[in-house]
Design an enzyme around this catalytic site. Structure first.
Site, short mmCIF file in Angstrom:
data_model
loop_
_atom_site.label_atom_id
_atom_site.label_comp_id
_atom_site.label_asym_id
_atom_site.label_seq_id
_atom_site.Cartn_x
_atom_site.Cartn_y
_atom_site.Cartn_z
N PHE A 137 0.91 -1.12 -0.11
CA PHE A 137 0.02 -0.14 -0.13
C PHE A 137 0.86 1.24 0.07
CE2 PHE A 137 -2.48 3.44 1.75
CZ PHE A 137 -3.56 3.43 0.89
N ASP A 223 9.36 2.98 1.43
CA ASP A 223 8.12 3.62 1.95
C ASP A 223 7.80 3.35 3.37
OD1 ASP A 223 5.62 4.42 2.85
OD2 ASP A 223 4.53 3.28 1.25
N LYS A 252 2.75 10.18 8.63
CA LYS A 252 1.93 9.59 9.85
C LYS A 252 2.97 10.16 11.35
CE LYS A 252 -0.10 5.48 7.91
NZ LYS A 252 -1.35 5.70 7.97
C1 PLP Z 1 3.10 2.46 3.58
C2 PLP Z 1 1.99 3.45 3.56
N1 PLP Z 1 2.45 4.34 2.57
C3 PLP Z 1 1.62 5.37 2.25
C4 PLP Z 1 0.38 5.62 3.21
C5 PLP Z 1 -0.56 6.94 2.49
O1 PLP Z 1 -0.26 7.78 3.44
P1 PLP Z 1 -1.44 8.97 3.59
O2 PLP Z 1 -2.63 8.56 3.97
O3 PLP Z 1 -0.88 10.13 4.71
O4 PLP Z 1 -1.24 9.61 2.09
C6 PLP Z 1 0.12 4.75 4.10
C7 PLP Z 1 -1.04 5.05 4.65
O5 PLP Z 1 -1.71 4.22 5.55
C8 PLP Z 1 1.14 3.86 4.38
O6 PLP Z 1 0.57 2.90 5.20
#
Ligand code: PLP
Length: 397
Positions: A137, A223, A252
């Site tokens: 994700f 990520d 986050k």
């Molecule tokens: C690993 C990862 N990358 C990207 C995101 C996306 O982040 P945002 O919701 O702040 O755009 C998330 C959100 O849960 C995530 O867990």
């Protein structure tokens, strides 16, 4: 209908992309939230991995007040002192060279993808491809949902960006087979897959992928939007592997609730963005940077990582001890305070668990057939005992 309208169906003016549980919280402190009726809930999710220092941490609150009395926002058209300071701090901590600040995780990843495209231009690759993992994700923008290895996230949004190939996670051979593909420019991975239900790869997986990237002059993009900021017991999960990626995405927990994302890069990757090539109106404004700097202070002052590591062992042992005879539990996965409990859907109805937990004053997430928990990193042993009791009740009754 008339009466409903009269009493104000406030939800009806919101687009239907969320289906929230029927509860509204009015205050929070540490691991606890209080709803409109005064009922207390244990927040084992931290607003999905955001309030890592707990709700309303006094030093974070203080940093918001302090900065809001001085200056909230100017623009990236002028220098921002706190942003420059935060960039120095993050680069030191992550061994990186430069930072771009965004407002969210998706935007941090979007930046990484743009960096990979510019890198491709430099290498005269016209149709660049990034390898990402199945079940990953990376966000909800068009580029990041295309990068995401989950068809549910992509449903309805075709045509997707075709530059991503999804390979099996935790399988370096799946990546090696693209070694002769001249269009590959990068590999982008979560060190631990969060939304997939806390999937922890084998110990050396990231090192092996890193080596393949180095051999082939591909960028290694991590990520760490969810696994970063102390969640796994190190400030960044990849530090368990003693490696430094080319690009590192954070969000986050970096702002503990104020919206901030960061895309860090080193070496050649850090030189790709030039004036005019990328930007964000709000990204890295004085408020969010002041808060993120304070968040980093709290990690040191309150020895947050020590707590994560001590509590992680305790959670792991307690879960394994108390759930070992439960027929519903297939697997317990714990790294720091990223916790996944794999369930056997033939024994337990996962669709009922969110509501059942809520009624018992517990906030969790269900990812596929797993319970996912990301409790605040300030959780105490006594609070773990409360959490474990609630989890046992949830699974066994
Ligand atoms: C690993 C990862 N990358 C990207 C995101 C996306 O982040 P945002 O919701 O702040 O755009 C998330 C959100 O849960 C995530 O867990």
């Amino acid at each position: 209908m008339g009466l409903f309208y009269f009493f104000g169906n406030t939800m009806s003016n919101l687009m239907s992309n969320y289906s929230p549980l029927d509860v509204t919280f009015t205050s929070g402190s540490g691991c606890w939230l209080t709803d409109t009726s005064g009922k207390k809930y244990f927040d084992a999710l931290s607003g999905v991995g955001v309030v890592n220092l707990g709700h309303c941490h006094p030093k974070v609150t203080e940093s918001i007040i302090e900065q809001s009395q001085k200056l909230l926002h100017t623009s990236n058209w002028y220098r921002i002192e706190r942003q420059e300071e935060l960039a120095v701090r993050l680069c030191e901590l992550a061994n990186m060279d430069k930072v771009f600040f965004s407002n969210s995780g998706a935007e941090a990843n979007e930046t990484a993808i743009k960096i990979a495209r510019l890198f491709a231009r430099q290498k005269n690759i016209d149709m660049p491809v990034i390898l990402t993992a199945k079940e990953s994700f990376h966000g909800r923008t068009m580029a990041t949902l295309s990068a995401t290895g989950n068809s549910k996230v992509q449903a309805g949004f075709s045509p997707l960006m075709s530059e991503f190939i999804h390979v099996d996670f935790d399988d370096v051979e799946a990546i090696k087979q693209y070694r002769n593909n001249k269009n590959i420019v990068a590999v982008m991975l979560e060190p631990i897959q969060g939304e997939a239900g806390v999937i922890i790869p084998q110990k050396d997986y990231l090192n092996e992928v890193n080596a393949v990237c180095e051999e082939n002059d591909w960028l290694f993009i991590l990520d760490e939007v969810q696994s970063g900021m102390g969640r796994t017991g190190k400030l960044f999960a990849h530090q368990y592997n003693n490696l430094t990626p080319d690009v590192l995405c954070l969000a986050k927990g970096l702002g503990n609730g104020v919206p901030i994302g960061a895309c860090l890069a080193r070496g050649k990757a850090s030189e790709m963005l030039l004036p005019g090539s990328h930007g964000s109106t709000f990204g890295g404004n004085p408020l969010v940077c002041n808060v993120a700097l304070r968040v980093l202070d709290v990690f040191e002052e309150d020895a947050i990582l020590d707590n994560v590591n001590a509590i992680s062992n305790y959670v792991n042992n307690q879960l394994k001890k108390n759930l070992k005879d439960s027929s519903a539990v297939i697997q317990i996965r714990v790294k720091g305070l990223m916790i996944g409990i794999g369930l056997d859907e033939s024994t337990i109805d996962c669709t009922k668990l969110l509501q059942k937990a809520l009624e018992d004053g517990l906030l969790i997430n269900i990812a596929g057939n797993s319970i996912r928990m990301l409790p605040p990193l300030v959780i105490t042993q006594q609070e773990v005992d409360i959490l474990i009791k609630k989890i046992i009740k949830l699974i066994n009754t």
